[in-house]
Design a protein around this motif. Sequence first.
Motif: not given
Length: 81
Positions: A45-53
Amino acid sequence: MEQQLKPLALGLAAAIVSAIIMGLLGILGNLGIYTGAVEMMRQWHMFFSLTLTGIIAGMIEAAIISFIFAYLFGIFYNKFV
């Protein structure tokens, strides 16, 4: 009587489930659980990371992709069955 899928309902259900699962994966990833699955989601997934956003963006991305595929599946299912 012939049963048909409701593509919109199927798409919305898939979108909701996908967003919830992505949100849970983000929360569990921040707790250090399922790190392998989190790494796969980062790659896929292009936008997934472990930050809230990043979690919110991943949820939106997963919902959109799931909606499109489930909606199209419902349309094609009804057309060919």
